[in-house]
Scaffold this motif. Structure first.
Motif: not given
Length: 205
Positions: A31, A129-130, A133-136, A154, A156-157, A163
């Motif tokens: 994660t 975050a869920a 989610d691809k932006d955390v 910040r 993004e996936k 990440w």
């Protein structure tokens, strides 16, 4: 510009992304908050044990960044966001030069700050975050002497499942937005080529 204490924390943050590359496959499955936590601990140990990082040698740090930090950063997104709307009007050559000079600016700025990194530790806060989610946002604190320094990432996936960082928040100030306001003044007054030249001149100074 940010003061040395803030950039010391930022330097630790950037380099925190460097130590885990030999474990890239594992990192891809982690994660984003676990990735930040593990690499932060690794790099702080590296800095403490290798005094050569405290010399302020921009060339040495630049090599480290090119080989280790950049794979964890969406640098094109960072540069385009910092340049703002004018990025769309830039030629491919201008975009390439902007990315190169912006990277050099960041390297030069925190090269000296690395000498200030000593007894800091990084505490990663619980992430909100869920699963999909691809932006955390990953929130951390750099703790050492003095008050804790807020340091948020910040990420993004990507389509590959990695990440990547595209912005940093230091004490409530987002890095990209800070440079955007500075860059906009130069672009609006004299154009993109003038911004490139101004960055190149600063990097040589």
């Amino acid at each position: 510009m940010m003061n040395r204490r803030i950039w010391a924390a930022t330097a630790a943050a950037w380099l925190a992304l460097s130590a885990g590359l030999p474990m890239a496959a594992m990192a891809a499955e982690e994660t984003p908050d676990a990735l930040v936590k593990r690499l932060s601990a690794d790099v702080l140990d590296t800095i403490r044990n290798d005094k050569s990082y405290k010399t302020g040698d921009v060339a040495r740090i630049g090599t480290l960044v090119d080989k280790t930090v950049m794979p964890h950063v969406n640098f094109q997104r960072m540069t385009s966001a910092a340049v703002g709307p004018q990025w769309r009007q830039a030629t491919p050559e201008q975009k390439q030069r902007l990315q190169a000079e912006f990277k050099a600016l960041l390297i030069r700025t925190y090269a000296g700050a690395l000498s200030q990194v000593s007894d800091q530790t990084v505490v990663v806060k619980p992430m909100r975050a869920a699963a999909g989610d691809k932006d955390v946002l990953v929130r951390t604190e750099v703790r050492g002497k003095g008050d804790p320094i807020q340091l948020d990432y910040r990420l993004e996936k990507t389509a590959d499942g990695d990440w990547k960082i595209y912005n940093l928040n230091v004490l409530g100030v987002w890095l990209v937005e800070t440079y955007r306001s500075q860059f906009a003044q130069e672009i609006n007054a004299r154009g993109i080529d003038s911004l490139i030249q101004a960055l190149a001149t600063r990097n040589k100074g």
